[in-house]
Design a protein around this motif. Structure first.
Motif, PDB file in Angstrom:
ATOM      1  N   ARG A  51       6.342  10.513   1.876  1.00 47.58           N
ATOM      2  CA  ARG A  51       6.986  10.488   3.197  1.00 47.58           C
ATOM      3  C   ARG A  51       6.521   9.350   4.106  1.00 47.58           C
ATOM      4  NH1 ARG A  51       9.900  15.233   3.520  1.00 47.58           N
ATOM      5  NH2 ARG A  51       9.077  16.930   2.261  1.00 47.58           N
ATOM      6  N   ALA A  52       6.252   8.217   3.520  1.00 42.34           N
ATOM      7  CA  ALA A  52       5.872   7.022   4.289  1.00 42.34           C
ATOM      8  C   ALA A  52       4.647   7.256   5.172  1.00 42.34           C
ATOM      9  CB  ALA A  52       7.052   6.510   5.127  1.00 42.34           C
ATOM     10  N   HIS A  54       0.630   7.250   6.301  1.00 44.30           N
ATOM     11  CA  HIS A  54      -0.386   6.201   6.270  1.00 44.30           C
ATOM     12  C   HIS A  54      -1.608   6.616   5.439  1.00 44.30           C
ATOM     13  CE1 HIS A  54       2.166   4.641   9.238  1.00 44.30           C
ATOM     14  NE2 HIS A  54       1.632   5.210  10.301  1.00 44.30           N
ATOM     15  N   SER A  72       8.365   6.052  -0.637  1.00 44.27           N
ATOM     16  CA  SER A  72       7.745   5.019   0.193  1.00 44.27           C
ATOM     17  C   SER A  72       6.439   5.506   0.800  1.00 44.27           C
ATOM     18  CB  SER A  72       8.709   4.604   1.305  1.00 44.27           C
ATOM     19  OG  SER A  72       9.824   3.960   0.743  1.00 44.27           O
ATOM     20  N   TYR A  75       1.233   2.805   6.165  1.00 43.98           N
ATOM     21  CA  TYR A  75       0.295   1.688   6.316  1.00 43.98           C
ATOM     22  C   TYR A  75      -0.934   1.855   5.405  1.00 43.98           C
ATOM     23  CZ  TYR A  75       2.794   0.653  10.715  1.00 43.98           C
ATOM     24  OH  TYR A  75       3.733   0.352  11.663  1.00 43.98           O
ATOM     25  N   GLY A  93       4.299   0.166   3.747  1.00 42.85           N
ATOM     26  CA  GLY A  93       4.172  -0.305   5.127  1.00 42.85           C
ATOM     27  C   GLY A  93       3.138  -1.418   5.257  1.00 42.85           C
ATOM     28  N   TRP A  94       2.642  -1.595   6.468  1.00 49.24           N
ATOM     29  CA  TRP A  94       1.699  -2.694   6.745  1.00 49.24           C
ATOM     30  C   TRP A  94       0.433  -2.556   5.894  1.00 49.24           C
ATOM     31  CZ3 TRP A  94       1.047  -5.184  12.123  1.00 49.24           C
ATOM     32  CH2 TRP A  94       2.305  -5.458  12.673  1.00 49.24           C
ATOM     33  N   ALA A 112       5.801  -4.348   4.098  1.00 56.07           N
ATOM     34  CA  ALA A 112       5.841  -4.817   5.488  1.00 56.07           C
ATOM     35  C   ALA A 112       4.770  -5.904   5.669  1.00 56.07           C
ATOM     36  CB  ALA A 112       5.627  -3.644   6.423  1.00 56.07           C
TER      37      ALA A 112
END
Lengths: 246, 320
Positions: A51-52, A54, A72, A75, A93-94, A112
């Protein structure tokens, strides 16, 4: 909705005896601990529902299993990696692989900003595009990007290598120390103190070997090699023309 | 830091609740205050909605009756009962009024704020800005955000950098006195005072010294002079100096603009007719239980997403 795990395994290229962990209900700390424990006993560990979020897969060490995130991630995925093999079946992500020292991170989608920021070793393979500042301040290791990378990629890289198959944005390789960037495709512009140098036989040999190892094709167009010219290693602060890129 | 999000629904729906959940996932980006800019269903009658705040040390009952008296002087009669909500520990009192517009938005605004200690957060045919100190959960609970039905909206949680933690300095900001225009902003301007001086010379007014409010007024002024939202956003990229990724909403669209580096992220995703924008993808994943195709808004770009529920209605009117 029940998930057909066999179908998921097939989609992700996992074997049927892959161990699955549901990230839902586990905070990042507990999930990362669980990954360490499970990875000792099996070949493949799959994380459902990332779930994206971090900080997934942080601080993992060399272990038997390959870790697969089925979706996905947010960060800093794979940050401080010290030898684990991680596959992200989605985007990252980042700061994916930030400060990693060993191991391998494969991202099937795009990343990202700041993939591999400050990494010291290991390999990151990005099958989509890398965002801006890919490989910023990296101190070792290799980053391979099938798509393009965003602006200021390789910014302040100390060592290591970035290989990009399909172009780069503005200010590529700005203020590098001793890193190397090999890029095929269009480049927006070179950054402060970045200079293009011809590839020698050793470079080509290394790239052929590397791309074969990570399973990527040789690009259609030629590679350009971008390095630091060295004018910023020692410079007069009054000579702002050299270091100001914007 | 700061975290912002925006949602455009295909049809009017639980916009308040969706924004509350999305914003709640970004608490770590700014726990100081939270705000919502919500656009309700298309109204059946001509009435303007006023959201205002009475400061802590002011008698709220007296202030409210004084405001209503003042509104009568500019021909703005109430069209419904005032709704009054108590703020948090230091938050004062909030009220929502519906009224006829009267002479003009600017006159109505001046009439309301003539009562000392009353500050208008928003005015619009559909826009309602609700902002308060506290987390998304706290603010949503206190102000009944979850019950709000509408077509689109934005939310913001703030990490105060350039000014103090305060209700009035929370986002979103209304582009006073331009009805229905609101902003949420992540970043900070470096040419604020120059812009402010130039805009003050054009008689534009501000409630606060906050740079985000200035952007809203700057865009709204151009819209009022006939620019399209996209043109105005695009122009802002070179006019504004500093760090910005902002969302600008009107009654019929949400747009965004990013500075030339776009270090403040903004992701876009379209899910089943809904357009979703947020600083972080994990916030969207709280609302949408599916793997999302997301894209970062690129550096130095302006994008506008129209609100389908509004443009559909406009088409219906055209054909009848």
């Amino acid at each position: 909705m029940s998930i057909d795990q066999t179908a998921v395994n097939r989609w992700a290229g996992l074997s049927d005896d892959a161990v699955h962990v549901d990230a839902d209900g586990l905070d990042a700390y507990r999930l990362n601990r669980t990954l360490r424990e499970l990875a000792q006993g099996s070949q493949q560990v799959a994380v459902d529902n990332p779930r994206a979020r971090h900080n997934l897969g942080i601080g993992l060490e060399a272990m038997r299993a390959e870790i697969h995130f089925l979706g996905s991630v947010g960060y800093y995925c794979g940050g401080f990696n010290a030898g684990a093999s991680i596959v992200v079946h989605g985007n990252a992500g980042w700061g994916v692989g930030e400060a990693m020292s060993e191991g391998r991170i494969v991202v099937r989608g795009s990343t990202a900003w700041s993939a591999g920021a400050g990494m010291r070793g290991g390999t990151i393979v990005i099958h989509g595009d890398g965002g801006p500042r890919t490989g910023i301040a990296m101190k070792g290791g290799d980053i391979f990007v099938v798509g393009s990378v965003g602006f200021l990629s390789g910014f302040m890289a100390h060592r290591g290598k970035i290989v990009v198959l399909n172009g780069a944005g503005e200010s590529l390789g700005a203020s590098m120390y001793e890193g190397r960037i090999f890029v095929s495709g269009d480049v927006g512009s070179l950054g402060a103190d970045a200079i293009e140098r011809p590839l020698d036989g050793k470079d080509t040999e290394e790239l052929v070997r590397d791309l074969a190892v990570v399973g990527l094709p040789w690009p259609d167009g030629p590679f350009r090699k971008i390095e630091a010219e060295g004018r910023l290693w020692y410079f007069d602060k009054h000579d702002g023309r050299i270091w100001r890129s914007i | 830091m700061c975290g912002q999000c925006g949602l455009i629904l295909e049809h009017a729906g639980p916009i308040g609740q969706l924004l509350h959940v999305t914003e709640g996932a970004m608490l770590h980006r700014g726990p100081d205050s939270t705000g919502f800019a919500l656009y309700g269903e298309v109204p059946h009658e001509d009435r303007v909605i006023i959201r205002a705040h009475v400061l802590r040390d002011v008698d709220a009952d007296k202030a409210l009756s004084s405001v209503i008296q003042g509104m009568k002087l500019v021909d703005a009669r109430l069209t419904g009962e005032p709704q009054v909500t108590a703020g948090g520990p230091d938050g004062g009192t909030f009220f929502r009024l519906t009224a006829e517009l009267g002479r003009s938005a600017a006159a109505l605004l001046e009439a309301i704020e003539a009562t000392e200690g009353v500050q208008v957060h928003s005015m619009g045919w559909r826009l309602e800005i609700i902002k308060d100190v506290g987390s998304a959960d706290e603010v949503a609970l206190r102000h009944g955000i979850d019950e709000f039905v509408g077509t689109h909206g934005m939310a913001h949680s703030r990490l105060a950098t350039e000014s103090t933690v305060d209700v009035e300095l929370s986002h979103p900001f209304w582009a006073r006195p331009f009805l229905d225009v609101a902003i949420t902003h992540n970043g900070q301007l470096t040419n604020y005072y120059k812009m402010r001086r130039l805009m003050s010379e054009r008689n534009l007014q501000f409630l606060t010294d906050n740079d985000s409010e200035l952007i809203a007024v700057y865009i709204a002024e151009q819209l009022a002079m006939g620019s399209s939202l996209h043109e105005a956003l695009l122009r802002s990229i070179t006019t504004l100096d500093g760090v910005f990724t902002y969302l600008l909403a009107t009654e019929s669209a949400i747009g965004c603009a990013t500075d030339r580096l776009a270090i403040k992220p903004l992701l876009v995703s379209r899910i089943d007719g809904t357009t979703a924008l947020a600083t972080e993808e994990q916030a969207l994943r709280r609302v949408f239980d599916t793997e999302l195709a997301t894209e970062y808004v690129r550096e130095g770009t302006a994008v506008v997403w129209d609100v389908p529920a509004v443009s559909d209605q406009a088409m219906e009117v055209d054909t009848s």
